[in-house]
Design a protein around this motif. Structure first.
Motif, PDB file in Angstrom:
ATOM      1  N   LYS A   1     -12.718  40.909 -95.524  1.00 11.12           N
ATOM      2  CA  LYS A   1     -12.205  39.890 -94.612  1.00 11.12           C
ATOM      3  C   LYS A   1     -13.181  38.712 -94.605  1.00 11.12           C
ATOM      4  CE  LYS A   1      -8.957  42.767 -93.330  1.00 11.12           C
ATOM      5  NZ  LYS A   1      -7.560  42.575 -93.817  1.00 11.12           N
TER       6      LYS A   1
ATOM      7  N   SER B   1     -15.927  36.360 -93.684  1.00  8.55           N
ATOM      8  CA  SER B   1     -17.152  36.493 -92.895  1.00  8.55           C
ATOM      9  C   SER B   1     -17.531  35.153 -92.276  1.00  8.55           C
ATOM     10  CB  SER B   1     -18.295  37.016 -93.774  1.00  8.55           C
ATOM     11  OG  SER B   1     -19.507  37.025 -93.052  1.00  8.55           O
TER      12      SER B   1
ATOM     13  N   GLN C   1     -17.991  40.565 -90.490  1.00 11.01           N
ATOM     14  CA  GLN C   1     -16.739  39.811 -90.570  1.00 11.01           C
ATOM     15  C   GLN C   1     -16.636  38.819 -89.421  1.00 11.01           C
ATOM     16  OE1 GLN C   1     -13.766  42.910 -90.831  1.00 11.01           O
ATOM     17  NE2 GLN C   1     -14.221  43.325 -93.002  1.00 11.01           N
TER      18      GLN C   1
END
Length: 787
Positions: free
Chosen positions: A9, A11, A310
């Motif tokens: 995902k 960051s 994330q």
């Protein structure tokens, strides 16, 4: 369980570059984490230091003269190595503000870097078709070994330390193996387009990627045993993610995606990560497994599979929204063409190729806007909304620029450029359509009859009028109409391109009843004819043909005439590039060649007209060699020399130093140019442009009555014999410019009358090619109103 890209995902997003991020790399490791390096088309390199789960910009390096094309972190030496479009490599120490060393030797963009086989060494790849191995001594001296064999740009380099070999990949679709002496060992062929990336893997295997959209896995025997397919467009870069295993590689490209692969099985690992920008130029992997990308939207992005690293839910939603917009654009069409096939805002960074050129640009918000190149800049015309009347399929006709046509022909003007569209409807005057086509695409007026007859023949609108090839020399240097000074031959082939060095002189047409053009519907504001505030320059050049002509003439000379070695010819040809860097060797070579006999000097003067666009170069040539004093006498010489000198003078007026020097010699220059009473369309346009640029200098500065008077007199003399409509248009613009200055108005009142303007316009518009030249008519009416 094998890792997949689905677990990654966003960051963080790093904002700081103003243009495309062309390169990213993983830097040194600090107690806080690993540093990220990024390089951009904005000519800067940035260092981003980790602070918690974020990164802050800690240093910006600005030592290159053009965009950054590649960054490599030399782990053994802790060097930051940056490659650039300025043909140099800068080497920095970590946190160093200035380069330890700048490597010079490549003749064009350096686009790839990797560590060398020896300590303190690098290998680089360049658009000059070579790779170079650099070995740097302790005191900073550098020795090089050149790897020559590719027939096009070397886009990728890699080092195989276990085999003690180098590998290079290029735009010629080839991969070569080399030893450290620069000797070629092996050739691999398998890609169908440019090779853009290389990674050496275990067991002497190799991974490559390229513009054909596939990753090729080569075994130790040099056989391509596996193709990894998934990308739908060019693949620009790859990186190993060794935190996930030696077999895991990530790739990115022109399809806006980041993808992950198992190179042993050939499987794609998870769904790709789509980016908001069209081009994901570069990718790097950090030691913690995070992935860094550089994108054409100017953003550096970090993706992580660790939930602790994330981004917040709000930031991820913002990114997802931008991606959703991008997804909607991928399948969205305008006039039968996908929006994603249109260029992004970065397309506006490049200058237009002709006045009135239009370009459609896709913006990040999903809108498509049309821009027009006018007076030296891209002006917004309006939003592209799509054509009324449906699609090409539903309308039954060919859609082109928002209108329906019975025919949209493809016309090949150059072997190196895509075809130009020529729209036509039954019942339309073929000569009207031909003239509009020539004017819009800035083509030589000599094409008129040939284009009109092509329309007649291919649209079956009437009998074909066979044209006789025009007499005189159409193109000084290219193709069948090759220029030979002093020749009186009238056996002239089909006219070539308007500029002597723009490539092929062939003119061919290809009829087609289909059109791939975008159909658009927008309203354009009225054209502004004067005052013109942007200088016009002559920039087009085919350096290969210039060099061929120089070599041809050089062979005919004797040492007493000025014959030189090829190294001087190769040096002077560098001046055809508009580089901000002043090459003193090239300038010295130029001054030597300018002493050639009048019959051979015109290509040298043509190089000079490109060089003098650089104010620093002009200043050096003026102070050291009185450059205007050398070239001005050629205005009374051969026609080819006259053309080149006038273009040179027009380009010199684009900066303060040039204007100052030209004005100091203006009485003599005007006298010589006014003495020219006949010449080609190219010469007429060059003369008119010179006068137009002179008037721009008067409108932008303090107008001088003596300059206004000389320009007015010169324009009047030109209009007495000029027939080329573009030359006449620019001459009228020059007169119009002078009407905007008090002393110019006074001068024009003494020299030019309303009747004179009306008579000249009447004369031009009574000619077959002039009756449809709306641009000239419009500026003429504006000029009459100014009177």
């Amino acid at each position: 369980m094998e890792p997949t890209l689905d677990t990654y995902k966003l960051s963080c997003e790093l904002f700081g570059h103003s243009l495309d991020v062309r390169a990213v790399a993983a830097g040194s490791v600090t107690p806080e984490g690993q540093i990220i390096l990024s390089g951009s088309r904005d000519k800067s390199t940035k260092l981003w230091k980790p602070i918690g789960n974020e990164y802050i910009e800690s240093l910006t390096l600005k030592d290159h003269k053009n965009f950054i094309s590649y960054i490599y972190f030399h782990t053994a030496e802790q060097w930051i190595c940056t490659a650039s479009n300025d043909a140099t490599i800068c080497i920095y120490k970590q946190d160093g503000f200035l380069p330890l060393l700048t490597l010079k030797g490549h003749e064009s963009t350096v686009c790839a870097l990797s560590e060398g086989l020896k300590p303190r060494s690098l290998i680089s790849g360049s658009w000059d078709k070579t790779a170079r191995v650099w070995t740097i001594g302790e005191t900073g001296e550098a020795t090089t070994v050149s790897l020559k064999g590719h027939e096009a740009a070397v886009w990728a380099v890699a080092t195989l330390k276990t085999e003690q070999k180098y590998v290079t990949g290029g735009a010629d679709k080839c991969i070569y193996y080399w030893n450290e002496k620069g000797e070629k060992l092996r050739l691999l062929k398998g890609h169908t387009d440019c090779v853009r990336g290389l990674i050496g893997l275990e067991a002497n295997t190799l991974l490559s990627c390229g513009n054909d959209g596939v990753l090729n896995f080569w075994n130790e025997e040099g056989e391509c045993v596996r193709k990894l397919a998934g990308h739908t467009n060019y693949i620009y870069a790859m990186a190993r993610n060794q935190a996930l295993g030696d077999q895991v590689v990530v790739s990115c490209g022109e399809d806006s995606t980041l993808r992950m692969w198992n190179v042993i099985t050939g499987d794609e690992l998870g769904e790709p990560i789509l980016h908001p920008g069209i081009s994901v130029w570069s990718v790097a992997c950090l030691l913690n497994g995070d992935i860094v990308t550089g994108c054409s939207d100017g953003v550096v992005r970090v993706f992580s599979k660790d939930p602790a690293r994330q981004a917040s839910e709000a930031n991820r939603k913002a990114f997802d929204l931008a991606v959703a917009t991008r997804k909607s654009q991928i399948n969205e069409e305008i006039g039968g063409v996908k929006k994603t096939d249109l260029p992004g805002p970065e397309a506006l960074l490049a200058n237009g190729t002709r006045e009135g050129q239009t370009k459609m640009v896709r913006h990040l918000d999903g809108s498509v806007k049309c821009y027009s190149w006018e007076l030296g800049k891209w002006n917004l015309v309006g939003d592209v909304m799509g054509a009324s009347g449906g699609t090409q399929v539903t309308s039954g006709k060919n859609l082109y620029e928002g209108k329906e046509y019975d025919f949209v022909f493809n016309v090949d003007i150059s072997d190196t450029a895509p075809p130009i569209k020529l729209p036509y409807n039954h019942g339309e005057d073929p000569w009207l359509a031909a003239q509009a086509f020539i004017h819009k695409n800035d083509l030589p007026q000599a094409y008129l009859e040939q284009v009109a007859n092509f329309i007649v023949k291919n649209s079956k609108s009437g009998p074909v009028v066979m044209s006789q090839a025009p007499s005189g020399h159409q193109d000084p240097f290219t193709g069948g109409s090759r220029y030979v000074p002093g020749s009186t031959s009238t056996n002239v082939a089909t006219p070539g391109n308007a500029d002597p060095f723009t490539g092929s002189s062939s003119y061919s047409t290809s009829a087609s009843n289909t059109s791939s053009s975008v159909d658009v519907n927008f309203v354009r504001a009225g054209d502004k004819h004067f005052p013109v505030n942007n200088y016009r320059t002559f920039d087009t050049c085919d350096a290969t043909k210039v060099l061929e002509k120089l070599k041809e003439f050089n062979k005919k000379l004797t040492p007493s005439d000025g014959q030189v070695g090829d190294e001087l010819l190769l040096a002077v040809i560098k001046l055809t590039d508009q580089s901000p860097v002043v090459d003193l060797t090239a300038l010295e070579a130029l001054t030597i060649l300018l002493k050639w006999p009048p019959g051979q000097v015109f290509p040298v003067i043509d190089i000079l007209r490109l060089a003098v666009r650089n104010e620093a170069i002009f200043s050096i040539l003026t102070n050291s060699h009185n450059i205007l004093g050398i070239v001005i006498p050629h205005l009374s010489g051969a026609a080819a020399n006259q053309l080149m000198v006038v273009r040179c003078l027009a380009n010199s007026l684009t900066h303060h130093t040039g204007r100052k020097q030209v004005e100091s010699e203006l009485p003599k220059i005007i006298e010589l140019i006014s003495g020219i009473r006949a010449g080609s369309a190219n010469l007429q346009i060059a003369m008119a442009t010179f006068y137009l640029n002179l008037t721009i200098s008067q409108t932008l500065g303090v107008a001088k009555s003596e300059v206004c008077y000389m320009v007015t007199a010169g324009v009047v003399e030109l209009l007495k014999w000029a027939k080329d409509l573009e030359a006449c248009y620019r001459s009228m613009q020059a007169i119009g410019n002078l009407t905007t200055t008090p002393c110019g108005q006074e001068t024009i009142a003494q020299v030019i009358s309303v009747d004179y303007v009306m008579d000249k316009l009447r004369e031009l518009t009574n000619t077959p090619q002039g009756e449809n030249f709306s641009k000239l008519n419009t500026v003429g009416q504006a000029l009459l109103a100014a009177f």
